[in-house]
Design an enzyme around this catalytic site. Structure first.
Site, short mmCIF file in Angstrom:
data_model
loop_
_atom_site.label_atom_id
_atom_site.label_comp_id
_atom_site.label_asym_id
_atom_site.label_seq_id
_atom_site.Cartn_x
_atom_site.Cartn_y
_atom_site.Cartn_z
N HIS A 24 42.82 17.24 17.62
CA HIS A 24 43.71 16.14 18.92
C HIS A 24 43.55 15.03 18.50
CE1 HIS A 24 41.53 16.79 22.07
NE2 HIS A 24 41.85 15.72 22.35
N ASP B 91 41.73 24.15 18.78
CA ASP B 91 42.20 22.32 18.58
C ASP B 91 40.91 22.08 18.58
OD1 ASP B 91 42.93 19.72 19.22
OD2 ASP B 91 41.31 19.95 21.34
N SER C 189 36.19 13.60 23.39
CA SER C 189 37.19 14.58 23.24
C SER C 189 36.03 14.86 21.77
CB SER C 189 38.66 14.65 22.88
OG SER C 189 39.26 14.29 24.01
#
Length: 468
Positions: free
Chosen positions: A109, A139, A214
């Protein structure tokens, strides 16, 4: 700062790292002296922080062409959507160098829909990066730094060896403020039903993770990456002590695919449909508690059928690892790869047995034979393909006996604007059932004035009429 005893439970490892080494086995003990409580995580940070990087991704969005805008006006009238006028989209996250050759792991992402990626190292060097593999289902994405030398890499650890209560460090770039290290414990393992990705089997930690973290590293006390920080549960956007990381075992599957030159992760195909075992089902089956996954249907020609798996069976474990829901089964089964066999412990009629299921990728039969939707049709910007077990697995839909499926959909295209979605099964056009993409192409082009289209979306069938 005062630490409670259980928060510094890996004294032997910290001592070893402080001396410049690392232990292969972790001995968990309670601190016995003030000196032990005052131990520092700095040696582990020095060993790993140089491998954690900042990932900057961007995409230039071009202005929509005049011909497409004219078609929109004819199709929608004054409410026609207008294309962007040349703007840039940006994304910021973290990543981890896992190979001195320049391989970087990050979250999908972070770079999703982006076409330009740059990576900034802890020593302030910057490199452009190629995207080797994107895997939305985990992901996870793999990057390759261009012309990079003298890189510090960190080794992937064994997430299967983690225990709740183990100390971990989270390293990343929260809010773009610069590299930051936070410390916490493993709060939970095998966390499912989180709603982040298809393979929901996360490490939960209370180490502070915030936007920008992230793709960063979750580090164990051996100085190895045991997880890739992926998401947080938050009502405010900041950390409240509930963060989630993709286990290194699954990261390794994606990384090995990229190392082998694959553009996609190939997963083993079971050929069966599963559902959780709730309390009522457990009672009906004579189970002491809800556990395992219930087989609700079996594909005639799949590995499950060949191994003897039947509707109504309950799969209790994969190669000795207990599974409690379809998410945990998918995780364990994927880790087995696509070669050899996987032993499944199955409950049938109150008796347990072991079935050996052949590990094989889903077949591409029939061939995809893609067809691009042409201009001046509702399918402009969509790609239609024949449905096969491979396509169904890729799009996470059920295998169907008829129809063609939308495998790709351009943003701001006509097809997207009229409401089509990726994964839609197009069953019929103007009353004619579709058996292949050739049928679809012929029926779409034959239409004059309007299209009556029957769609199966996740089991819900509806018909819509669209005019020129």
């Amino acid at each position: 700062m005062r630490f409670s005893p259980f928060r510094l439970s890996i004294i032997a490892v910290a001592l070893a790292l402080g001396a410049g080494g690392a232990t292969a086995q972790t001995q968990r003990v309670v601190p016995e002296s003030k000196a032990q409580v005052q131990l520092s995580f700095a040696p582990i940070v020095r060993q790993t922080a140089g491998a954690v990087v900042n990932v900057y991704a961007s995409r230039s969005v071009r202005r929509q062409n005049t011909a497409m805008e004219e078609y929109f006006r004819r199709f929608f009238g004054d409410d026609a959507p207008r294309g962007p006028r040349g703007r840039s989209q940006n994304s910021l996250g973290s990543g981890v160098i896992v190979d001195a050759s320049g391989l970087v792991i990050t979250n999908n992402h972070v770079i999703e829909n982006m076409n330009e990626v740059k990576v900034a190292l802890a020593d302030r060097r910057e490199f452009e990066a190629d995207i080797l593999l994107r895997d939305s289902r985990t992901d996870i994405a793999v990057l390759k730094l261009k012309d990079a030398t003298n890189l510090q890499a960190v080794e992937l650890g064994d997430s299967e060896a983690l225990q709740v209560g183990d100390i971990v460090l989270a390293i990343g770039n929260p809010f773009g403020v610069g590299q930051t290290v936070t410390q916490g414990i493993v709060s939970a393992l095998a966390r499912t039903q989180v709603g982040i990705s298809d393979y929901q089997f996360f490490i939960q930690t209370d180490a502070a993770i915030n936007p920008g973290n992230s793709g960063g590293a979750l580090i164990d006390m051996n100085g190895r990456v045991v997880g890739i920080n992926t998401a947080i549960y938050s009502r405010s956007g900041g950390s409240i002590g509930i963060g989630f990381a993709v286990p290194s075992s699954m990261v390794r599957v994606v990384l090995n695919s990229a190392r082998g030159g694959a553009r996609n992760v190939v997963r083993p195909w079971l050929g069966a449909r599963l559902q959780p075992v709730d309390g009522d089902i457990a009672t009906g089956l004579g189970l002491e508690r809800p556990t395992g996954v219930l087989v609700t249907s079996v594909y005639d020609k799949g590995p499950a059928a060949e191994a003897g798996l039947k509707r109504g069976d309950v799969i209790l474990s994969v190669d000795g690892q207990t599974v409690d829901n379809p998410d945990s089964f998918g995780y364990r089964y994927t880790l087995k790869g696509t070669q050899g066999q996987a032993p499944l412990t199955v409950l049938r009629s109150g008796k347990q047995s072991t079935l050996q299921v052949k590990l094989t990728p889903p077949p591409e039969t029939p061939a995809r034979e893609p067809v691009r939707g042409r201009a001046r049709t509702p399918f402009a910007g969509a790609t239609l393909v024949n449905i096969s077990p491979a396509v169904a697995d890729e799009l996470q839909i059920e295998v169907a006996d008829e129809g063609v499926v939308i495998s790709d959909l351009e943003e701001r295209s006509v097809a997207a604007s009229v409401g089509f979605e990726k994964g839609d099964l197009i069953v019929a056009v103007n009353g004619e059932r579709l058996a292949s993409t050739k049928d679809a192409e012929r029926q779409i082009e034959r239409a004059s004035g309007y299209w009556e289209i029957t769609v199966n979306r996740g089991g819900r069938v509806f018909t819509t009429v669209l005019g020129r």
